[in-house]
Design a protein around this motif. Structure first.
Motif, PDB file in Angstrom:
ATOM      1  N   UNK A  91       0.853  -1.176   0.000  1.00 46.61           N
ATOM      2  CA  UNK A  91       0.000   0.000   0.000  1.00 46.61           C
ATOM      3  C   UNK A  91       0.890   1.228   0.000  1.00 46.61           C
ATOM      4  N   UNK A  92       0.276   2.346  -0.142  1.00 48.98           N
ATOM      5  CA  UNK A  92       1.122   3.510  -0.238  1.00 48.98           C
ATOM      6  C   UNK A  92       0.541   4.672   0.539  1.00 48.98           C
ATOM      7  N   UNK A  94       0.720   9.056   0.729  1.00 49.14           N
ATOM      8  CA  UNK A  94       0.359  10.129  -0.178  1.00 49.14           C
ATOM      9  C   UNK A  94      -1.043  10.624   0.092  1.00 49.14           C
ATOM     10  N   UNK A  97      -4.571   8.217  -1.079  1.00 46.62           N
ATOM     11  CA  UNK A  97      -5.018   7.162  -0.174  1.00 46.62           C
ATOM     12  C   UNK A  97      -6.157   6.340  -0.725  1.00 46.62           C
ATOM     13  N   UNK A  98      -6.311   6.353  -2.040  1.00 44.83           N
ATOM     14  CA  UNK A  98      -7.484   5.675  -2.581  1.00 44.83           C
ATOM     15  C   UNK A  98      -7.202   4.285  -3.110  1.00 44.83           C
ATOM     16  N   UNK A 101      -6.022  -1.231   0.250  1.00 48.69           N
ATOM     17  CA  UNK A 101      -5.039  -2.060   0.942  1.00 48.69           C
ATOM     18  C   UNK A 101      -5.610  -3.457   0.988  1.00 48.69           C
TER      19      UNK A 101
ATOM     20  N   UNK B  35     -13.437  -3.519   7.984  1.00 45.80           N
ATOM     21  CA  UNK B  35     -13.057  -4.642   7.147  1.00 45.80           C
ATOM     22  C   UNK B  35     -14.049  -5.789   7.369  1.00 45.80           C
ATOM     23  N   UNK B  45     -11.187  -4.630   2.905  1.00 45.56           N
ATOM     24  CA  UNK B  45     -11.605  -3.287   3.274  1.00 45.56           C
ATOM     25  C   UNK B  45     -13.008  -2.995   2.726  1.00 45.56           C
ATOM     26  N   UNK B  48     -13.371   3.361   4.374  1.00 51.73           N
ATOM     27  CA  UNK B  48     -12.360   4.107   5.109  1.00 51.73           C
ATOM     28  C   UNK B  48     -12.872   5.532   5.338  1.00 51.73           C
ATOM     29  N   UNK B  54     -15.891  10.195   4.153  1.00 54.51           N
ATOM     30  CA  UNK B  54     -15.558   8.922   3.522  1.00 54.51           C
ATOM     31  C   UNK B  54     -14.437   9.120   2.509  1.00 54.51           C
ATOM     32  N   UNK B  55     -13.364   8.350   2.651  1.00 58.20           N
ATOM     33  CA  UNK B  55     -12.246   8.395   1.717  1.00 58.20           C
ATOM     34  C   UNK B  55     -12.409   7.360   0.620  1.00 58.20           C
ATOM     35  N   UNK B  56     -12.860   6.169   1.005  1.00 61.10           N
ATOM     36  CA  UNK B  56     -12.996   5.074   0.046  1.00 61.10           C
ATOM     37  C   UNK B  56     -14.103   4.140   0.494  1.00 61.10           C
ATOM     38  N   UNK B  59     -15.639  -0.732  -2.130  1.00 60.32           N
ATOM     39  CA  UNK B  59     -15.942  -2.145  -1.943  1.00 60.32           C
ATOM     40  C   UNK B  59     -17.101  -2.368  -0.974  1.00 60.32           C
ATOM     41  N   UNK B  98      -3.553   8.762   7.179  1.00 57.67           N
ATOM     42  CA  UNK B  98      -4.482   8.358   6.143  1.00 57.67           C
ATOM     43  C   UNK B  98      -3.902   7.249   5.274  1.00 57.67           C
ATOM     44  N   UNK B 100      -3.005   3.821   4.311  1.00 54.37           N
ATOM     45  CA  UNK B 100      -3.394   2.492   4.782  1.00 54.37           C
ATOM     46  C   UNK B 100      -2.226   1.521   4.780  1.00 54.37           C
TER      47      UNK B 100
END
Lengths: 113, 115
Positions: A91-92, A94, A97-98, A101, B35, B45, B48, B54-56, B59, B98, B100
């Motif tokens: 994962x990364x 930055x 963050x999208x 993971x 998760x 996940x 998030x 909400x970032x993501x 899923x 932030x 992950x």
């Protein structure tokens, strides 16, 4: 999305060194490699993280070759309490963050007396 | 330092019923994750949050799952209506950053059985 491949299971004996290798051929430039440990009925626990070369902490070492397409988690002198599932993930950081993971199925390590 | 708290620890419901899970992250952790872990698989996940945004949620099965994090601290995950395939452990995690890839602190999880 960087996919990881690990052995499904490994067996070892107390006092031995265990090396678990993970393949991540599509790792991106800004991806970190992180290993987690999970015991039954518990959430995963962070073990170690690295970007390149070697990282060592009080629990384990992480070896990452120059091409970063694989990594090896090394557990020195395992004990029965190291019996768990070990996950390798990439994962990364930055601002975006999208990128998800992703945990694979992990490696089930069984340590015998 | 207190860890990530989750409740309930176990829940059994019938299909088509509703269920909600609660998570209290580590104090000061702005990032919170939910998760889903199906037996024999690694965690996946679902969503998030960064503070209360909400970032993501790419899923998250949005037709039946919803999550919120009011005031940027506690969070709830709801399933309505539940299906048999929702049987899993639902793990909440939090982190300082932030990213992950960085250290996520996981709670003990809620084991959901849908019959």
């Amino acid at each position: 999305l960087a996919k990881t491949t690990q052995p499904i299971s490994m067996d070892s004996y107390e006092g031995q060194e265990v090396n678990i290798t993970c393949s991540h051929n599509n790792i991106a430039t800004n991806d970190y490699i992180t290993w987690y440990q999970q015991f039954p009925s518990q959430g995963p626990r962070f073990i170690i993280q690295g970007y390149k070369t070697k990282v060592t902490n009080e629990v384990a070492s992480l070896f990452i070759p120059a091409d970063r397409k694989s990594s090896t988690l090394s557990l020195p002198r395992v004990s029965l309490s190291d019996t768990a599932v070990y996950y390798c993930l990439v994962g990364h950081g930055g601002d975006t963050g999208r990128r998800a993971l992703t945990f694979g199925s992990g490696t089930r390590l069984q340590v015998q007396p | 330092e207190a860890g990530v708290a989750q409740s309930p620890r176990y829940k059994i419901i019938e299909k088509r019923q509703s269920v909600a899970f609660w998570c209290n992250p580590i104090s000061g952790h702005a990032t919170l994750y939910w998760y889903q872990q199906i037996l024999g698989q690694g965690p996946k996940l679902l969503i998030q949050f960064q503070n209360n945004g909400v970032v993501d949620d790419s899923q998250l099965p949005k037709d039946r799952f919803s999550a919120e994090r009011l005031k940027g601290v506690d969070s709830t995950l709801k399933i309505q209506p539940a299906k048999l395939e929702d049987s899993a452990v639902y793990l909440c995690a939090s982190s300082l950053t932030r990213d992950r890839g960085r250290e996520n602190y996981f709670g003990p999880g809620t084991r959901l059985t849908v019959t």
